[in-house]
Design an enzyme around this catalytic site. Structure first.
Site, PDB file in Angstrom:
ATOM      1  N   LYS A 105      12.410 -29.755  32.451  1.00 33.60           N
ATOM      2  CA  LYS A 105      12.604 -30.511  32.582  1.00 33.60           C
ATOM      3  C   LYS A 105      14.224 -29.586  33.830  1.00 33.60           C
ATOM      4  CE  LYS A 105      11.798 -32.733  28.777  1.00 33.60           C
ATOM      5  NZ  LYS A 105      11.276 -33.594  28.535  1.00 33.60           N
ATOM      6  N   ARG A 106      13.888 -27.948  32.543  1.00 35.83           N
ATOM      7  CA  ARG A 106      15.201 -27.214  32.957  1.00 35.83           C
ATOM      8  C   ARG A 106      15.267 -26.653  34.482  1.00 35.83           C
ATOM      9  NH1 ARG A 106      15.584 -23.892  28.520  1.00 35.83           N
ATOM     10  NH2 ARG A 106      16.006 -21.593  30.350  1.00 35.83           N
TER      11      ARG A 106
END
Length: 537
Positions: A248-249
């Site tokens: 998700k980063r």
RNA sequence: GCCCUCAUCGUCUAGAGGCCUAGGACACGGGCUUUUCACGCCUGUAACUGGGGUUCGAAUCCCCAUGAGGGCACCA
């Protein structure tokens, strides 16, 4: 095969959206269970009281449903938490926790997080790995800090057979006494997983390779509780094309980069709060990397028109990928059905799937191939099926096609299925059917302003105006004549296309004009004819 | 740093000692088709990480090196 019914599980923690890697894990578990006529369990691992949210759990269920990965046991969508949420099973865990203490296999420890950090640092200085063990010197005294429960791991080498990787063994000095009950009274993942997998009768644990080193810990626990462990199989990981782990980063990173570029272009950072509708302090925290809130990332992405990489299942849904295509694509990372097969229905996957055909090497997520596959699905599908896919897409997006009637959607689908990679691409490219087109300046110059294009356009208008019964049959011969018009064969239809669509690309004119209708077609041509020479709007 | 795992075209992969002058797909290049864009069709470029063994024979088995990834939390 086995005398015992096969039972697999997918056990996400509700701390965010369902990620494509997680979706693949779920798919493989689903396939394996179904293949063997067994059951697929969905369990929510919400033992982290701080990070778990109900919205996240609901989102994961919705994504799994969209993907068509139905579970036999698990949470009820829309209902209250049931026994498939770990937070509802505390009593069960506590019983076994007590048993381990009574058996002398678990013990209390009192170090503060700071003390533990210092111990780790000290070990690192001596270039030795830190292992917390019951018999080590310097343990904190009772009452001196928060109380956790640790499990005393054996000192022997632990060897197990992984169904994908083969025999794995980890030496005795690699183990350490893991925490099994946190100071807030909740079990840790390691403990809850073992208790639940046993309690729920899970026969096969299929999970990502990042869990490989957890397996000895879990086996230690199974042994201490005198339980037969399930079979384990660790699947290869999925990476980005640049070999970094998909996370998700990636989205938050892309959003920060977009902001940096935008500021460099001379925009003031203060304006960002205004256009994203997010409080300035929150934005600052995000930009300083103090939070990784994907909602902020998404808001920045839309506000700045910067596309963020798709990572979560819902990102792909919004981008117009069909669930079947996404599933098919994901299945092929780390698994090969053999026979040079690639496009597979779920039934075909079930037929061909086996643990033996899962590979050992991690794969990269090639968006170009996914795009191709999605287009392939769109092309192969019937309009009725596509209508379903479009409806699911419209639920999470806001393109004008969303408000079109079914008949209209059908026509658009038929028109675009040969020429679109995603539903989002179709939704975007078909905007001109619903709203006044934005004129592409380059196309305008080339096809409207050049040579005698305006004269030709006037001729086209006159020809079209004669068509009173605006239908395919009536229009077809007119278009044929238009093709012959103008200085260069083929230039006249382009002039018409640009006048009506605002750009040089569209579905075939015949279909386009039919759907657009007589009034809109003539009105758009008139607007162009009346526009001043060399004015580029 | 320590532990574990992996290693075939740019990417996903086929390959379980001779069928491999290594097959398929995406991407990329060329061509055909064409009212635009696509689709479709034909076609081309492109790989066994390196070094040692074992064997009559190795992409396939063993060892070492190298590279890549994962793990080392009161997160899962």
């Amino acid at each position: 095969m086995d005398s015992k019914m096969v039972k697999t599980r997918f056990a996400p923690s509700p701390t965010g959206f369902l990620h494509v890697g997680g979706a693949r894990t779920a798919l493989f578990n689903w396939l394996f269970a179904k293949k063997h006529g067994g059951q697929f369990v969905l369990r929510i691992e919400d033992t982290d009281q701080v990070r778990s949210t109900a919205e996240s759990a609901a989102g994961i269920l919705a994504d799994l449903q969209w993907l068509g990965l139905n579970w036999d046991c698990g949470p009820q969508p829309g209902a209250a938490k049931n026994e498939y949420f770990q937070s509802m099973r505390l009593e069960l865990y506590n019983g076994y926790l007590e048993k381990l203490v009574k058996d002398g296999r678990a013990y209390e420890a009192y170090e503060t997080p700071q003390q533990l950090a210092a111990m780790r640092m000290a070990a690192e200085k001596m270039k030795r790995p830190f292992r917390y063990r019951r018999n080590m010197p310097g343990r904190a005294a009772p009452g001196s800090g928060p109380t956790v429960l640790r499990f005393e791991m054996p000192f022997e080498t632990i060897t197990f057979h992984d169904l994908i990787l083969g025999d794995i063994s980890v030496g005795g000095d690699e183990h350490d006494d893991i925490i099994i009950r946190k100071s807030d009274g909740f079990p840790t993942y390691h403990f809850a997983v073992v208790v639940d997998d046993h309690d729920m009768g899970i026969t096969h644990v299929l999970r990502a390779q990042e869990h490989l080193m957890n397996t000895p810990k879990h086996l230690g626990l199974y042994n201490a509780l005198a339980w037969t462990p399930p079979a384990h199989a660790h699947m290869p990981l999925v990476f980005n094309m640049d070999n970094t782990k998909m996370s998700k980063r990636d989205k938050t990173k892309a959003a920060r980069v977009a902001v940096a570029v935008w500021v460099k272009q001379g925009n003031s950072a203060d304006k960002l709060s205004e256009i994203t509708g997010i409080a300035a302090e929150q934005l600052k925290e995000f930009l300083d990397k103090k939070t990784d809130d994907s909602r902020i990332a998404a808001a920045i992405g839309t506000a700045l028109g910067a596309p963020l990489p798709e990572i979560d299942v819902q990102d792909f849904r919004r981008s117009g990928y069909l669930s079947d295509a996404l599933l098919n694509f994901i299945a092929l990372i780390g698994w090969s059905p053999g026979e040079n097969r690639e496009i597979l229905t779920r039934e075909e996957m079930l037929e061909l799937f086996s643990l033996e055909t899962i590979g050992k090497t991690s794969g990269r997520f090639d968006r170009k191939k996914l795009l191709w596959m999605n287009g392939e699905y769109i092309r192969r599908r019937g309009i009725d099926e596509l209508l379903h896919d479009l409806a699911a897409f419209n639920v999470v997006t806001q393109y004008p096609i969303k408000n079109a009637g079914e008949a209209q959607q059908r026509e658009l689908l038929a028109m675009y299925q040969e020429r679109t990679g995603t539903l989002a691409e179709m939704a975007e490219n078909s905007r001109f059917f619903f709203e006044e087109p934005k004129m592409d300046p380059a196309a305008f110059r080339k096809h409207i302003e050049s040579g005698n294009s305006r004269v030709v356009l006037q001729q086209i208008r006159d020809m079209l105006a004669l068509v009173t019964n605006w239908s395919r049959d009536q229009l077809a011969p007119v278009i044929e004549k238009i093709i012959e018009l103008g200085e260069k064969r083929g230039s006249a239809p382009q002039t018409l296309r640009v006048a009506v669509c605002g750009g040089s690309v569209s579905p075939p004119l015949l279909e386009t004009l039919c759907l657009l209708g007589r009034d809109a077609t003539l009105a758009r041509i008139d607007a162009i004819l009346q526009s001043p020479q060399s004015s580029v709007s």
